[in-house]
Write a protein that holds these residues in place. Structure first.
Motif, mmCIF file in Angstrom:
data_model
loop_
_atom_site.group_PDB
_atom_site.id
_atom_site.type_symbol
_atom_site.label_atom_id
_atom_site.label_comp_id
_atom_site.label_asym_id
_atom_site.label_seq_id
_atom_site.Cartn_x
_atom_site.Cartn_y
_atom_site.Cartn_z
ATOM 1 N N GLN A 91 0.828 -1.201 0.000
ATOM 2 C CA GLN A 91 0.000 0.000 0.000
ATOM 3 C C GLN A 91 0.866 1.255 0.000
ATOM 4 O O GLN A 91 0.588 2.215 -0.728
ATOM 5 C CB GLN A 91 -0.937 0.011 1.203
ATOM 6 N N ALA A 92 1.946 1.247 0.778
ATOM 7 C CA ALA A 92 2.838 2.412 0.844
ATOM 8 C C ALA A 92 3.504 2.666 -0.500
ATOM 9 O O ALA A 92 3.566 3.805 -0.975
ATOM 10 C CB ALA A 92 3.891 2.201 1.930
ATOM 11 N N ARG A 93 4.000 1.611 -1.141
ATOM 12 C CA ARG A 93 4.685 1.786 -2.426
ATOM 13 C C ARG A 93 3.731 2.267 -3.514
ATOM 14 O O ARG A 93 4.079 3.108 -4.332
ATOM 15 C CB ARG A 93 5.398 0.504 -2.821
ATOM 16 N N LEU A 94 2.525 1.724 -3.522
ATOM 17 C CA LEU A 94 1.537 2.186 -4.505
ATOM 18 C C LEU A 94 1.172 3.645 -4.254
ATOM 19 O O LEU A 94 1.102 4.446 -5.190
ATOM 20 C CB LEU A 94 0.288 1.300 -4.451
ATOM 21 N N SER A 95 0.945 4.000 -2.992
ATOM 22 C CA SER A 95 0.559 5.379 -2.654
ATOM 23 C C SER A 95 1.666 6.360 -3.006
ATOM 24 O O SER A 95 1.404 7.428 -3.570
ATOM 25 C CB SER A 95 0.234 5.483 -1.160
ATOM 26 N N ILE A 96 2.909 6.007 -2.698
ATOM 27 C CA ILE A 96 4.040 6.881 -3.012
ATOM 28 C C ILE A 96 4.184 7.046 -4.519
ATOM 29 O O ILE A 96 4.423 8.145 -5.022
ATOM 30 C CB ILE A 96 5.343 6.344 -2.381
ATOM 31 N N ASP A 97 4.007 5.952 -5.266
ATOM 32 C CA ASP A 97 4.111 6.029 -6.725
ATOM 33 C C ASP A 97 3.028 6.946 -7.283
ATOM 34 O O ASP A 97 3.307 7.782 -8.149
ATOM 35 C CB ASP A 97 3.990 4.627 -7.339
#
Length: 128
Positions: free
Chosen positions: A82-88
């Motif tokens: 979730q963090a990586r998707l949100s940051i992207d």
């Protein structure tokens, strides 16, 4: 003592890391699990999904399909996903391959444009 420089003509060329590619049924390339990143796993899983998924569902499907391979996972892989998707999405904006359709649900941006072309898409396809 003088340092002697190696003869550059006799050195072997360096080879880059090569990821093996396997085509899926829908034509997307898939490395055989080794070295997969969270975003690459998300891209593969979401390309096969019929509707937007939660990060936990993306991770579960990625594990079931062996997309993480021997990659060491964090203690909470769904939070990492979730963090990586949100940051992207935040850093890339409209150029991100991913879109958040509702709280905690993600899809590929290309699927949003496809669904809007046919009957306007559903409420779940709305980008926030």
């Amino acid at each position: 003592m003088l340092f002697e420089r190696p003869d550059l003509d006799q050195m072997l060329p360096m080879r880059g890391y090569e990821t093996p590619i396997v085509l899926t049924e829908n034509g997307h390339d898939r490395a055989d699990g080794e070295g997969q990143t969270y975003l690459r796993v998300a891209e593969i899983v979401l390309s096969e999904a019929l509707s937007p998924l939660k990060a936990r569902e993306i991770v579960e499907r990625g594990i079931e399909q062996g997309l993480f391979g021997d990659h060491v996972m964090s203690r909470t892989p769904e939070k990492s996903m979730q963090a990586r998707l949100s940051i992207d999405i935040l850093s890339q904006g409209q150029n991100s391959r991913f879109a958040r359709t509702s709280k905690g649900r993600f899809t590929l941006r290309s699927k949003l444009s496809d669904s809007r072309g046919s009957e306007g898409g559903s409420e779940e396809d709305r980008v926030e």
